[in-house]
Design a protein around this motif. Structure first.
Motif, PDB file in Angstrom:
ATOM      1  N   PRO A 219      17.727   0.673  68.846  1.00 31.55           N
ATOM      2  CA  PRO A 219      16.584   1.580  68.728  1.00 31.55           C
ATOM      3  C   PRO A 219      15.932   1.808  70.090  1.00 31.55           C
ATOM      4  N   LYS A 220      15.526   3.045  70.324  1.00 25.51           N
ATOM      5  CA  LYS A 220      14.870   3.394  71.586  1.00 25.51           C
ATOM      6  C   LYS A 220      13.365   3.237  71.498  1.00 25.51           C
ATOM      7  N   SER A 221      12.875   3.087  70.259  1.00 31.37           N
ATOM      8  CA  SER A 221      11.437   2.953  70.067  1.00 31.37           C
ATOM      9  C   SER A 221      11.175   2.229  68.749  1.00 31.37           C
ATOM     10  N   PHE A 222       9.941   1.794  68.597  1.00 27.67           N
ATOM     11  CA  PHE A 222       9.544   1.177  67.336  1.00 27.67           C
ATOM     12  C   PHE A 222       9.635   2.193  66.193  1.00 27.67           C
ATOM     13  N   THR A 223       9.325   3.444  66.489  1.00 23.41           N
ATOM     14  CA  THR A 223       9.400   4.514  65.478  1.00 23.41           C
ATOM     15  C   THR A 223      10.818   4.643  64.933  1.00 23.41           C
ATOM     16  N   GLU A 224      11.815   4.495  65.778  1.00 29.21           N
ATOM     17  CA  GLU A 224      13.213   4.524  65.326  1.00 29.21           C
ATOM     18  C   GLU A 224      13.566   3.267  64.535  1.00 29.21           C
ATOM     19  N   PHE A 225      12.976   2.150  64.899  1.00 30.00           N
ATOM     20  CA  PHE A 225      13.295   0.876  64.262  1.00 30.00           C
ATOM     21  C   PHE A 225      12.703   0.768  62.858  1.00 30.00           C
ATOM     22  N   TRP A 226      11.523   1.314  62.643  1.00 29.84           N
ATOM     23  CA  TRP A 226      10.775   1.139  61.397  1.00 29.84           C
ATOM     24  C   TRP A 226      11.577   1.499  60.139  1.00 29.84           C
ATOM     25  N   PRO A 227      12.244   2.642  60.044  1.00 26.02           N
ATOM     26  CA  PRO A 227      13.028   2.933  58.830  1.00 26.02           C
ATOM     27  C   PRO A 227      14.153   1.923  58.604  1.00 26.02           C
ATOM     28  N   TYR A 228      14.797   1.505  59.688  1.00 27.88           N
ATOM     29  CA  TYR A 228      15.842   0.480  59.561  1.00 27.88           C
ATOM     30  C   TYR A 228      15.247  -0.806  59.009  1.00 27.88           C
TER      31      TYR A 228
END
Length: 118
Positions: A4-13
């Motif tokens: 993930p490049k950001s927390f926003t990308e990580f959150w759904p995962y």
């Protein structure tokens, strides 16, 4: 998952790794107890409660992953993002917004994901 490049990308995962309600409940219990233990440690100056809080918080969460969800905790690969996401999930739970967030991200609350191993 790709890095993930950001927390926003990580959150759904992160939420997709917590499909079972009981896993989320164990996270909530562990995080809440950990928070109470940290407050008690500061209040009483019983500093030995700090490692107990860490064990409590991660213990409940990992139990949920290994025995209910049957997956590996995201904290093994993404410790900082996982820590932050756990508290975000805790906040969403306490404010009653978690089910809406799961729906928004298209993550089913699938209590019966596994068919033959329960």
């Amino acid at each position: 998952m790709t890095e993930p490049k950001s927390f926003t990308e990580f959150w759904p995962y992160y939420l997709s790794e917590h499909r079972l309600r009981r896993t989320r409940q164990l996270h909530f219990i562990g995080s809440s107890l950990a928070l109470l233990l940290l407050i008690a440690a500061v209040w009483t100056r019983f500093w030995y409660l700090i490692p107990v809080a860490v064990v409590c918080g991660y213990g409940f969460a990992w139990f949920g992953h290994f025995f209910a969800e049957k997956n590996r905790p995201a904290s093994f690969h993404y410790p900082l993002y996982s820590f932050l996401a756990d508290w975000k999930m805790w906040a969403f739970t306490i404010t009653g917004r978690l089910e809406t967030e799961l729906g928004r991200l298209g993550i089913s609350n699938n209590e019966f994901r596994r068919t033959n191993d329960e």
